[in-house]
Write a protein that holds these residues in place. Structure first.
Motif, mmCIF file in Angstrom:
data_model
loop_
_atom_site.group_PDB
_atom_site.id
_atom_site.type_symbol
_atom_site.label_atom_id
_atom_site.label_comp_id
_atom_site.label_asym_id
_atom_site.label_seq_id
_atom_site.Cartn_x
_atom_site.Cartn_y
_atom_site.Cartn_z
ATOM 1 N N TRP A 7 -25.432 56.754 29.781
ATOM 2 C CA TRP A 7 -24.766 58.419 29.741
ATOM 3 C C TRP A 7 -26.833 58.894 28.821
ATOM 4 C CZ3 TRP A 7 -22.933 60.916 33.116
ATOM 5 C CH2 TRP A 7 -21.448 60.499 33.382
ATOM 6 N N GLN A 28 -19.758 54.493 35.577
ATOM 7 C CA GLN A 28 -18.852 54.182 34.338
ATOM 8 C C GLN A 28 -17.740 53.815 34.856
ATOM 9 O OE1 GLN A 28 -19.049 55.547 30.923
ATOM 10 N NE2 GLN A 28 -18.029 54.389 30.815
ATOM 11 N N LYS A 33 -21.033 58.128 24.738
ATOM 12 C CA LYS A 33 -20.846 58.137 26.470
ATOM 13 C C LYS A 33 -21.388 56.298 26.254
ATOM 14 C CE LYS A 33 -19.044 60.110 28.855
ATOM 15 N NZ LYS A 33 -18.037 60.289 28.924
ATOM 16 N N TRP A 62 -21.355 62.726 21.538
ATOM 17 C CA TRP A 62 -21.690 62.274 22.296
ATOM 18 C C TRP A 62 -21.960 60.913 22.328
ATOM 19 C CZ3 TRP A 62 -24.754 62.198 26.549
ATOM 20 C CH2 TRP A 62 -26.446 61.867 25.834
ATOM 21 N N THR A 72 -21.046 65.698 32.207
ATOM 22 C CA THR A 72 -20.634 64.125 32.146
ATOM 23 C C THR A 72 -19.807 63.810 32.933
ATOM 24 O OG1 THR A 72 -19.784 64.160 30.244
ATOM 25 C CG2 THR A 72 -21.184 63.741 29.762
#
Length: 297
Positions: free
Chosen positions: A172, A289, A168, A164, A95
């Motif tokens: 993601w 992002q 995210k 996660w 990431t």
């Protein structure tokens, strides 16, 4: 190829362990997890060995399959590559750009093979469709939707509690799937032209591709269950083409991914979904992002 599994969560239990067990060539040597008791339970279920020491597992195998959160995966993938293990990785590779670059450099320096498991790329219908559309060319635009209901309504998915994924979001988790289909057909992304948030973790992206085409992508894990699903539509000189539905499941797709890792290890020729491709996907998602955060103020 003696292979170990890193991870003990739902994805490891539902997909990785069954695929390693049923593969006709791979030998499923053992399991390591961050929780030793979970590793023992998974190993017992699939008739293999639980390892308390991940480096001991690396020493006993030729390859590792990874079913861990991306940040943990990136760190352990570097260690595994340096130990001489071929890598069957999960998406997203990492990431952050730095984490992903470290994996790519470790793979190159160690001379090991790598494959990132973008599920759609290893479904036979999708694989054939991508190859066909990439050969057609002349695409003007595309629209991709990858909508899940993980956080929409009363979800009972085993993945809903994934820390996660909660952090995210769809960008993601399902964003890598969309990019893995679009990039081989339309070419690399020259820039993320725009990104805007929608309801929940929904993200809308506009991508400018090096071949001259543009694409729009809608990603969400917050869709109502009745609205969930994945679709890709291409429009260009040849008309309209739509991503076909696949009847194969994730286990069968992972078996195919393991086949490609074997081929890459035996021939020295990298697969299209190697760590370098995984890193490129990470770079695009990092750019998206940043724009999403800017748009959100």
């Amino acid at each position: 190829m003696r292979t170990g599994l890193l991870g003990t969560g739902p994805w490891a239990e539902m997909t990785h362990a069954p695929a390693l067990q049923e593969h006709s060539v791979l030998e499923f040597v053992g399991v390591w997890g961050r929780r030793s008791e979970a590793a023992k339970q998974l190993a017992d279920r699939f008739g293999t060995r639980a390892y308390d020491d991940v480096d001991a597992l690396f020493a006993d195998v030729d390859a590792v399959a990874v079913a861990l959160p991306p940040a943990v995966q990136a760190e352990l993938a570097v260690r595994a590559a340096r130990a001489g293990c071929h890598l069957l990785l999960d998406k997203p590779l990492a990431t952050t750009v730095g984490q992903g670059r470290a994996v790519v450099e470790a793979v190159r320096e160690a001379g090991v093979a790598s494959v990132v498991f973008f599920t759609s790329r290893f479904l036979p219908e999708t694989e054939a469709w991508i190859a066909e559309q990439a050969g057609v060319g002349g695409w003007f635009t595309a629209h991709a939707q990858w909508l899940g209901s993980l956080f929409g309504g009363d979800s009972h998915s085993a993945f809903a509690d994934s820390p996660w994924r909660q952090e995210k979001g769809a960008l993601w988790d399902v964003g890598p799937h969309a990019l893995s289909v679009l990039l081989p057909v339309l070419g690399d992304v020259r820039r993320v032209a725009a990104a805007a948030p929608g309801p929940g973790d929904t993200a809308h992206l506009v991508l400018d591709h090096v071949g001259g085409a543009s694409s729009t992508v809608t990603l969400s894990l917050s869709a109502p269950p009745a609205a969930a699903g994945a679709a890709v539509e291409l429009r260009g000189e040849a008309g309209v083409s739509v991503l076909p539905h696949s009847t194969a499941g994730a286990v069968a797709a992972l078996v195919r991914a393991a086949d490609t890792l074997l081929a890459a290890a035996n021939t020295g020729r990298p697969h299209a979904c190697d760590a370098a491709f995984g890193q490129r996907v990470t770079e695009i998602l990092v750019e998206a992002q940043a724009l999403l955060e800017l748009s959100a103020g």
